[in-house]
Design an enzyme around this catalytic site. Structure first.
Site, PDB file in Angstrom:
ATOM      1  N   GLY A 226       0.820  -1.217   0.000  1.00  0.00           N
ATOM      2  CA  GLY A 226       0.000   0.000   0.000  1.00  0.00           C
ATOM      3  C   GLY A 226       0.850   1.261   0.000  1.00  0.00           C
TER       4      GLY A 226
ATOM      5  N   ASP B 105      -0.734   6.776   3.977  1.00  0.00           N
ATOM      6  CA  ASP B 105       0.243   6.351   4.988  1.00  0.00           C
ATOM      7  C   ASP B 105       1.494   5.778   4.333  1.00  0.00           C
ATOM      8  OD1 ASP B 105      -1.862   6.990   6.575  1.00  0.00           O
ATOM      9  OD2 ASP B 105      -2.028   5.046   7.571  1.00  0.00           O
TER      10      ASP B 105
ATOM     11  N   ARG C  95      -0.608  -1.699  -6.749  1.00  0.00           N
ATOM     12  CA  ARG C  95      -1.520  -2.387  -7.672  1.00  0.00           C
ATOM     13  C   ARG C  95      -1.279  -1.907  -9.091  1.00  0.00           C
ATOM     14  NH1 ARG C  95      -7.294  -1.499  -5.352  1.00  0.00           N
ATOM     15  NH2 ARG C  95      -6.135   0.094  -4.256  1.00  0.00           N
TER      16      ARG C  95
ATOM     17  N   SER D 122      -7.015  -1.011  13.019  1.00  0.00           N
ATOM     18  CA  SER D 122      -7.944   0.125  13.016  1.00  0.00           C
ATOM     19  C   SER D 122      -8.795   0.167  14.278  1.00  0.00           C
ATOM     20  CB  SER D 122      -8.851  -0.018  11.799  1.00  0.00           C
ATOM     21  OG  SER D 122      -9.990   0.790  11.931  1.00  0.00           O
TER      22      SER D 122
ATOM     23  N   GLU E  44     -11.724   0.662  14.205  1.00  0.00           N
ATOM     24  CA  GLU E  44     -13.015   0.051  13.848  1.00  0.00           C
ATOM     25  C   GLU E  44     -13.168  -1.332  14.474  1.00  0.00           C
ATOM     26  OE1 GLU E  44     -15.773   1.117  11.876  1.00  0.00           O
ATOM     27  OE2 GLU E  44     -14.927   3.096  12.207  1.00  0.00           O
TER      28      GLU E  44
ATOM     29  N   TYR F 101     -15.858  -4.268   7.476  1.00  0.00           N
ATOM     30  CA  TYR F 101     -14.477  -3.783   7.546  1.00  0.00           C
ATOM     31  C   TYR F 101     -13.890  -4.010   8.944  1.00  0.00           C
ATOM     32  CZ  TYR F 101     -10.606  -0.480   7.938  1.00  0.00           C
ATOM     33  OH  TYR F 101      -9.376   0.093   8.194  1.00  0.00           O
TER      34      TYR F 101
ATOM     35  N   LYS G  66     -10.764  -6.403   9.998  1.00  0.00           N
ATOM     36  CA  LYS G  66      -9.590  -5.878  10.714  1.00  0.00           C
ATOM     37  C   LYS G  66      -9.404  -6.607  12.044  1.00  0.00           C
ATOM     38  CE  LYS G  66      -7.353  -2.716   8.458  1.00  0.00           C
ATOM     39  NZ  LYS G  66      -5.973  -3.029   8.073  1.00  0.00           N
TER      40      LYS G  66
ATOM     41  N   THR H  13     -13.234  13.927   5.893  1.00  0.00           N
ATOM     42  CA  THR H  13     -12.373  15.072   6.216  1.00  0.00           C
ATOM     43  C   THR H  13     -11.903  15.792   4.950  1.00  0.00           C
ATOM     44  OG1 THR H  13     -10.538  13.525   6.191  1.00  0.00           O
ATOM     45  CG2 THR H  13     -11.566  13.975   8.321  1.00  0.00           C
ATOM     46  N   ARG H  14     -11.331  15.020   4.054  1.00  0.00           N
ATOM     47  CA  ARG H  14     -10.812  15.627   2.811  1.00  0.00           C
ATOM     48  C   ARG H  14     -11.961  16.051   1.912  1.00  0.00           C
ATOM     49  NH1 ARG H  14      -6.919  14.875  -1.255  1.00  0.00           N
ATOM     50  NH2 ARG H  14      -6.815  16.938  -2.190  1.00  0.00           N
TER      51      ARG H  14
ATOM     52  N   ARG I 202     -24.248   5.791   7.482  1.00  0.00           N
ATOM     53  CA  ARG I 202     -23.847   4.380   7.639  1.00  0.00           C
ATOM     54  C   ARG I 202     -25.001   3.513   8.129  1.00  0.00           C
ATOM     55  NH1 ARG I 202     -18.053   5.049   8.361  1.00  0.00           N
ATOM     56  NH2 ARG I 202     -17.621   6.163   6.430  1.00  0.00           N
TER      57      ARG I 202
HETATM   58  P1  GDR Z   1     -14.048   6.131   8.947  1.00  0.00           P
HETATM   59  O1  GDR Z   1     -13.755   7.449   8.079  1.00  0.00           O
HETATM   60  O2  GDR Z   1     -15.264   5.419   8.495  1.00  0.00           O
HETATM   61  O3  GDR Z   1     -14.045   6.556  10.394  1.00  0.00           O
HETATM   62  O4  GDR Z   1     -12.789   5.214   8.633  1.00  0.00           O
HETATM   63  P2  GDR Z   1     -14.720   8.346   7.176  1.00  0.00           P
HETATM   64  O5  GDR Z   1     -13.979   9.612   6.939  1.00  0.00           O
HETATM   65  O6  GDR Z   1     -15.201   7.614   5.977  1.00  0.00           O
HETATM   66  O7  GDR Z   1     -16.003   8.610   8.129  1.00  0.00           O
HETATM   67  C1  GDR Z   1     -15.878   9.280   9.369  1.00  0.00           C
HETATM   68  C2  GDR Z   1     -17.260   9.622   9.901  1.00  0.00           C
HETATM   69  O8  GDR Z   1     -17.861  10.630   9.082  1.00  0.00           O
HETATM   70  C3  GDR Z   1     -19.232  10.277   8.840  1.00  0.00           C
HETATM   71  N1  GDR Z   1     -19.693  10.927   7.608  1.00  0.00           N
HETATM   72  C4  GDR Z   1     -19.225  10.657   6.366  1.00  0.00           C
HETATM   73  N2  GDR Z   1     -18.253   9.817   5.939  1.00  0.00           N
HETATM   74  C5  GDR Z   1     -17.969   9.801   4.607  1.00  0.00           C
HETATM   75  N3  GDR Z   1     -16.991   9.001   4.144  1.00  0.00           N
HETATM   76  N4  GDR Z   1     -18.650  10.595   3.701  1.00  0.00           N
HETATM   77  C6  GDR Z   1     -19.639  11.452   4.101  1.00  0.00           C
HETATM   78  O9  GDR Z   1     -20.227  12.157   3.288  1.00  0.00           O
HETATM   79  C7  GDR Z   1     -19.929  11.496   5.498  1.00  0.00           C
HETATM   80  N5  GDR Z   1     -20.809  12.225   6.238  1.00  0.00           N
HETATM   81  C8  GDR Z   1     -20.650  11.867   7.511  1.00  0.00           C
HETATM   82  C9  GDR Z   1     -19.198   8.756   8.761  1.00  0.00           C
HETATM   83  O10 GDR Z   1     -20.511   8.224   8.962  1.00  0.00           O
HETATM   84  C10 GDR Z   1     -18.231   8.443   9.900  1.00  0.00           C
HETATM   85  O11 GDR Z   1     -18.924   8.425  11.118  1.00  0.00           O
HETATM   86  C11 GDR Z   1     -11.471   5.712   8.536  1.00  0.00           C
HETATM   87  C12 GDR Z   1     -10.759   4.874   7.460  1.00  0.00           C
HETATM   88  O12 GDR Z   1      -9.497   5.433   7.207  1.00  0.00           O
HETATM   89  C13 GDR Z   1     -10.574   3.449   7.934  1.00  0.00           C
HETATM   90  O13 GDR Z   1      -9.809   2.727   6.964  1.00  0.00           O
HETATM   91  C14 GDR Z   1      -9.821   3.475   9.268  1.00  0.00           C
HETATM   92  O14 GDR Z   1      -9.613   2.172   9.725  1.00  0.00           O
HETATM   93  C15 GDR Z   1     -10.614   4.308  10.279  1.00  0.00           C
HETATM   94  O15 GDR Z   1     -10.797   5.618   9.764  1.00  0.00           O
HETATM   95  C16 GDR Z   1      -9.894   4.393  11.609  1.00  0.00           C
END
Ligand code: GDR
Length: 330
Positions: A8, A13, A33, A130, A132, A154, A158, A195-196, A283
């Site tokens: 990866g 990371d 990949r 993780s 998770e 997931y 893990k 976040t991003r 989710r």
């Molecule tokens: P996570 O990260 O599931 O914690 O896994 P993610 O950023 O996908 O979600 C974090 C929280 O935000 C809420 N959420 C949304 N999430 C996404 N993706 N898109 C949305 O539009 C959105 N709106 C709200 C989610 O419900 C969740 O609660 C990450 C990954 O990096 C995993 O691989 C890792 O193992 C864990 O962090 C620790």
């Protein structure tokens, strides 16, 4: 010269870890990949830098299903350290593709452990686990002794991989460690993670390139740290004199809404004018109160997070603003 293999290596990371190991004079073998990732400019940069620094970064195009190719690579390279970071990392997506998630993340780790076990001498092995695995945890905050209670395919995959690493350490004496990582972010984070997705949308809205941001649960809470800090923890963990599992976390909970507040405020925008709820991003099951207690990392490995939550969000917004400006100008 130490040799390391990273699965990866093209991800967030993996790329930070490759840079760190190259700066410590390692020879780095990255498993990818694909050889080219047009949407990941930092990866091309890494390859260029590695060439400038002397040929110490090698990329190998292998899938983690290909046991014979993996075995051949390990016997050719004879690595001192293996960092296993590859996997299907989207928690939400794992509900749609549970079988491949479990195969890649759970069985993929088992196949690699078997290969490591057959090496003579076996390299030190790190698995990026993780938070998770804790899902709906029996205790808050979580530490290395907290029982697993995953709530997604997931998380279950893990949990299997994490247990296998421990079992191979205890049964075969391998130097095998789980880095149990809570969420960690950076400008290299994929744009499907919340976040991003937020920092990129804030930048695009500021520049007039977008007018709406569709999100799921804004009240969801996580313990969000800074990815480069976490990979430095991975390296410290494999340099320790004995193998162990270790939590990497900040110990602080924030909500998705905090990301919106800081990112949009930084650009003098009010997120309430742009954010809409989309049930596709909610989710089927949400973990609750995932927050880590990084005491072992701090006391045994002398690891500390370098960047505050607010500073990390702003760093990502600034990166996205600059990146979107460059793309617009090109
Ligand atoms: P996570 O990260 O599931 O914690 O896994 P993610 O950023 O996908 O979600 C974090 C929280 O935000 C809420 N959420 C949304 N999430 C996404 N993706 N898109 C949305 O539009 C959105 N709106 C709200 C989610 O419900 C969740 O609660 C990450 C990954 O990096 C995993 O691989 C890792 O193992 C864990 O962090 C620790």
């Amino acid at each position: 010269m130490k040799r390391a293999i990273i699965t990866g290596v093209s991800g967030q990371d993996g790329s930070y870890l490759a840079e760190l190991l190259l700066s410590h004079d390692y020879e780095v073998h990255g498993i990818v990949r694909k050889q080219h990732y047009p949407s990941r400019p930092w990866f091309d940069n890494l390859v260029r830098q590695a060439k400038l620094a002397g040929q110490r970064l090698f990329l190998h195009q292998i899938t983690l299903h290909d046991t014979t190719a993996l075995q051949r690579l390990l016997s050719q390279v004879c690595p001192h350290e293996v960092y296993h970071l590859a996997g299907q990392s989207h928690v939400g997506l794992s509900f749609d593709i549970p079988e491949s998630t479990c195969d890649f993340t759970g069985m993929g780790t088992l196949r690699l452990l078997e290969i490591v076990r057959s090496c003579s001498p076996p390299p030190r092995f790190l698995h990026a686990s993780s938070s998770e695995i804790f899902g709906i945890p029996a205790q808050v905050p979580q530490d290395e002794t907290t029982p697993h209670h995953p709530v997604s395919p997931y998380g279950a995959a893990k949990s299997l991989a994490t247990n296998l690493v421990r079992i191979y350490r205890e049964s075969y004496g391998l130097f095998a460690c789980n880095a149990i990582c809570f969420n960690h972010e950076s400008p290299r984070r994929g744009t499907s993670f919340v976040t991003r997705k937020i920092t990129q949308a804030a930048a695009r809205i500021k520049l007039g390139l977008e007018s709406e941001l569709a999100l799921g649960d804004l009240d969801a809470q996580r313990d969000w740290g800074y990815a480069p800090d976490f990979v430095s923890g991975f390296h410290r963990l494999l340099q320790h004199h004995e193998p162990m599992d270790c939590i990497f976390a900040t110990g602080q909970l924030h909500r998705v809404q905090d990301w919106l507040d800081i990112a949009f405020n930084h650009l003098d925008l009010d997120w309430r004018n742009y954010v809409v709820f989309d049930p596709r991003f909610a989710r089927k099951a949400e973990p609750t109160l995932l927050v880590g207690r990084p005491t072992r990392a701090q006391q045994v490995l002398h690891w500390t997070p370098s960047l505050s939550f607010d500073a990390m969000v702003i760093r990502m917004v600034e990166h996205d603003l600059q990146w979107q400006r460059m793309r617009r100008a090109a």
